[in-house]
Design a protein around this motif. Structure first.
Motif, PDB file in Angstrom:
ATOM      1  N   ASN A   4      17.567  -8.183 -22.152  1.00  0.00           N
ATOM      2  CA  ASN A   4      18.229  -8.664 -20.992  1.00  0.00           C
ATOM      3  C   ASN A   4      19.424  -7.686 -20.525  1.00  0.00           C
ATOM      4  N   ILE A   5      19.487  -6.540 -20.899  1.00  0.00           N
ATOM      5  CA  ILE A   5      20.400  -5.618 -20.354  1.00  0.00           C
ATOM      6  C   ILE A   5      20.112  -5.134 -19.113  1.00  0.00           C
ATOM      7  N   PRO A   6      21.413  -5.728 -18.164  1.00  0.00           N
ATOM      8  CA  PRO A   6      21.374  -5.547 -16.670  1.00  0.00           C
ATOM      9  C   PRO A   6      21.742  -3.789 -16.115  1.00  0.00           C
ATOM     10  N   VAL A   7      20.681  -3.195 -15.874  1.00  0.00           N
ATOM     11  CA  VAL A   7      20.814  -1.926 -15.240  1.00  0.00           C
ATOM     12  C   VAL A   7      20.385  -1.780 -13.858  1.00  0.00           C
ATOM     13  N   GLY A   8      21.418  -1.110 -13.077  1.00  0.00           N
ATOM     14  CA  GLY A   8      21.091  -1.058 -11.766  1.00  0.00           C
ATOM     15  C   GLY A   8      19.961   0.302 -11.663  1.00  0.00           C
ATOM     16  N   ILE A   9      19.502   0.527 -10.551  1.00  0.00           N
ATOM     17  CA  ILE A   9      18.381   1.473 -10.159  1.00  0.00           C
ATOM     18  C   ILE A   9      18.266   1.522  -8.867  1.00  0.00           C
ATOM     19  N   SER A  10      17.855   2.700  -8.332  1.00  0.00           N
ATOM     20  CA  SER A  10      17.626   3.236  -7.106  1.00  0.00           C
ATOM     21  C   SER A  10      16.165   2.476  -6.744  1.00  0.00           C
ATOM     22  N   ALA A  11      15.907   1.604  -5.851  1.00  0.00           N
ATOM     23  CA  ALA A  11      14.753   0.869  -5.558  1.00  0.00           C
ATOM     24  C   ALA A  11      13.365   1.687  -5.560  1.00  0.00           C
ATOM     25  N   CYS A  12      13.566   3.198  -5.120  1.00  0.00           N
ATOM     26  CA  CYS A  12      12.401   3.858  -4.866  1.00  0.00           C
ATOM     27  C   CYS A  12      11.945   4.239  -6.310  1.00  0.00           C
ATOM     28  N   LEU A  13      12.753   4.346  -7.444  1.00  0.00           N
ATOM     29  CA  LEU A  13      12.294   4.636  -8.770  1.00  0.00           C
ATOM     30  C   LEU A  13      11.686   3.696  -9.398  1.00  0.00           C
ATOM     31  N   LEU A  14      11.829   2.306  -9.040  1.00  0.00           N
ATOM     32  CA  LEU A  14      10.678   1.468  -9.372  1.00  0.00           C
ATOM     33  C   LEU A  14       9.418   1.200  -8.709  1.00  0.00           C
ATOM     34  N   GLY A  15       9.200   2.118  -7.831  1.00  0.00           N
ATOM     35  CA  GLY A  15       7.759   1.952  -7.207  1.00  0.00           C
ATOM     36  C   GLY A  15       7.994   1.455  -5.982  1.00  0.00           C
ATOM     37  N   GLU A  16       9.088   0.977  -5.170  1.00  0.00           N
ATOM     38  CA  GLU A  16       9.197   0.340  -3.923  1.00  0.00           C
ATOM     39  C   GLU A  16       9.397   1.334  -2.930  1.00  0.00           C
ATOM     40  N   ASN A  17       8.431   0.876  -1.770  1.00  0.00           N
ATOM     41  CA  ASN A  17       7.916   1.921  -0.631  1.00  0.00           C
ATOM     42  C   ASN A  17       9.231   1.892   0.240  1.00  0.00           C
ATOM     43  N   VAL A  18      10.330   2.423  -0.122  1.00  0.00           N
ATOM     44  CA  VAL A  18      11.552   2.246   0.760  1.00  0.00           C
ATOM     45  C   VAL A  18      12.309   3.746   0.985  1.00  0.00           C
ATOM     46  N   ARG A  19      11.549   4.620   0.659  1.00  0.00           N
ATOM     47  CA  ARG A  19      11.895   6.049   1.116  1.00  0.00           C
ATOM     48  C   ARG A  19      11.700   6.543   2.417  1.00  0.00           C
ATOM     49  N   PHE A  20      12.486   7.645   2.959  1.00  0.00           N
ATOM     50  CA  PHE A  20      12.387   7.732   4.324  1.00  0.00           C
ATOM     51  C   PHE A  20      11.074   8.267   4.794  1.00  0.00           C
ATOM     52  N   ASP A  21      10.179   8.385   3.994  1.00  0.00           N
ATOM     53  CA  ASP A  21       8.793   8.895   4.379  1.00  0.00           C
ATOM     54  C   ASP A  21       7.488   7.653   4.041  1.00  0.00           C
ATOM     55  N   GLY A  22       8.173   6.447   3.754  1.00  0.00           N
ATOM     56  CA  GLY A  22       7.640   5.340   3.606  1.00  0.00           C
ATOM     57  C   GLY A  22       7.125   5.058   2.275  1.00  0.00           C
ATOM     58  N   GLY A  23       7.154   6.389   1.394  1.00  0.00           N
ATOM     59  CA  GLY A  23       6.809   6.256  -0.124  1.00  0.00           C
ATOM     60  C   GLY A  23       7.774   5.892  -1.142  1.00  0.00           C
ATOM     61  N   HIS A  24       7.511   6.130  -2.426  1.00  0.00           N
ATOM     62  CA  HIS A  24       8.464   5.735  -3.427  1.00  0.00           C
ATOM     63  C   HIS A  24       8.665   7.318  -4.435  1.00  0.00           C
ATOM     64  N   LYS A  25       9.468   6.855  -5.396  1.00  0.00           N
ATOM     65  CA  LYS A  25       9.636   7.913  -6.469  1.00  0.00           C
ATOM     66  C   LYS A  25       9.630   7.289  -7.815  1.00  0.00           C
ATOM     67  N   ARG A  26       8.181   6.745  -7.987  1.00  0.00           N
ATOM     68  CA  ARG A  26       8.271   5.861  -9.523  1.00  0.00           C
ATOM     69  C   ARG A  26       8.529   6.677 -10.628  1.00  0.00           C
ATOM     70  N   LEU A  27       9.607   6.357 -11.188  1.00  0.00           N
ATOM     71  CA  LEU A  27       9.905   6.914 -12.553  1.00  0.00           C
ATOM     72  C   LEU A  27       9.347   6.133 -13.750  1.00  0.00           C
ATOM     73  N   ALA A  28       8.203   6.808 -14.267  1.00  0.00           N
ATOM     74  CA  ALA A  28       7.576   6.269 -15.316  1.00  0.00           C
ATOM     75  C   ALA A  28       8.321   5.893 -16.643  1.00  0.00           C
ATOM     76  N   PHE A  29       9.184   6.487 -16.828  1.00  0.00           N
ATOM     77  CA  PHE A  29      10.384   6.258 -18.159  1.00  0.00           C
ATOM     78  C   PHE A  29      10.677   4.855 -17.723  1.00  0.00           C
ATOM     79  N   ALA A  30      11.118   4.683 -16.745  1.00  0.00           N
ATOM     80  CA  ALA A  30      11.856   3.447 -16.453  1.00  0.00           C
ATOM     81  C   ALA A  30      10.871   2.387 -16.275  1.00  0.00           C
ATOM     82  N   VAL A  31       9.822   2.550 -15.476  1.00  0.00           N
ATOM     83  CA  VAL A  31       8.717   1.393 -15.294  1.00  0.00           C
ATOM     84  C   VAL A  31       8.086   0.999 -16.553  1.00  0.00           C
TER      85      VAL A  31
END
Length: 318
Positions: A4-31
């Motif tokens: 339950n450790i709270p950690v902030g993260i750029s939403a695109c790194l969780l796979g959310e399609n919020v980047r300027f090109d409509g995509g994401h930068k999913r970070l496998a280590f995080a997810v």
């Protein structure tokens, strides 16, 4: 160990399609690896100030007075600097409970370092900027462990980051339960060997600071200063040399209990770690075996032997 450790993260790194090109930068280590142990709190500053996706890319631009501006890279009119600064200043105080933050590299809003800063005209640039949101995050919360996705591909940096978020989580829980001098001293005692592996000079300096706790009228003030000093110390990556010194120090606790053959075996294993032919996990595992066989109260409480869940496998290759 809590999940339950709270950690902030750029939403695109969780796979959310919020980047300027409509995509994401999913970070496998995080997810895939860290998510079972933490509670991610995603933020996309660019979406938060009302930008759509897809959208024109943004860039940092050095303007005439030397200040840094946030503008569209396609020269579309509009300066988003003030909006991003105001959002950051408003949003970040609500993140004080976090124990770490993972940001998106190279982003003009979230990048931690080496973000391109462009000249007002043309494409000349230098990689010496920090994203506006992350700059404000580090300004308001200088104790917070912050890393970016690219750097977390490096195993020592990855381990250091995870170690820091677990340390801060325990310290924050101590604060929530109610500060006492004994509680703070006990916390510091549990982390002595771990701190020693990061920086011997700063370990000694922080020890002197803790020894002076009785002279602080306000424990809250002491906590704030201790938290900052502790987390800045842990930013220094633990070195093979320092780890070796810690291992040899712990070895001394079993001088009387171990046979000559066992002492030699342990010494050789520590030396092979020193030479880089064995991972840190090897001598630590043998020492934990002897700790179970010959219990020692001081060693049993040391976070050095399990600073984070073993299942994360962060010491396997170090």
């Amino acid at each position: 160990m809590s999940g339950n450790i709270p950690v902030g993260i750029s939403a695109c790194l969780l796979g959310e399609n919020v980047r300027f090109d409509g995509g994401h930068k999913r970070l496998a280590f995080a997810v895939d690896e860290l998510a079972p142990w933490v509670r991610f709190e995603p933020v996309c500053p660019e979406m938060a100030i009302g930008l759509p996706t897809p959208r024109p890319a943004l860039r940092l631009i050095k303007v005439d007075d030397g200040e840094i501006a946030l503008r569209f890279s396609n020269h579309t009119e509009g300066d988003l600097t003030q909006e991003m600064q105001q959002f950051s200043a408003r949003r970040i105080p609500g993140l004080a409970h976090l124990c770490g933050y993972i940001v998106c590299a190279k982003s003009p809003s979230c990048g931690m370092e080496r973000v391109r800063v462009y000249e007002p005209v043309g494409n000349n640039n230098r990689k010496n900027g920090t994203g506006i949101f992350t700059a404000e995050l580090k300004r308001q919360m200088p104790w917070l462990p912050v890393e970016e996705d690219g750097r977390l591909q490096d195993p020592p940096i990855r381990e250091n980051f995870v170690e820091r978020i677990y340390t801060l989580f325990e310290l924050n829980n101590l604060y929530k339960k109610g500060l006492t001098r004994g509680g703070l001293i006990g916390f510091h005692s549990r982390y002595k060997l771990l701190l020693l592996a990061h920086s011997q000079p700063q370990y000694r300096e922080l020890g002197r600071f803790v020894a002076d706790i009785e002279n602080w009228e306000s424990l809250d003030d002491f906590f704030i200063e201790y938290r900052l000093r502790l987390m800045l110390l842990l930013e220094h990556q633990a070195t093979r040399r320092n780890h070796t010194n810690v291992l040899m120090h712990v070895q001394g606790y079993f001088r009387r209990q171990l046979s000559s053959r066992q002492r030699q075996e342990l010494s050789e294993l520590i030396d092979r770690y020193r030479l880089g032919t064995q991972p840190l996990l090897a001598p630590v595992t043998l020492l934990k075996h002897y700790m179970a066989e010959y219990p020692d109260q001081y060693l049993a409480q040391q976070r050095y032997f399990e600073p984070y869940p073993e299942a994360l496998r962060l010491r396997y290759g170090n």
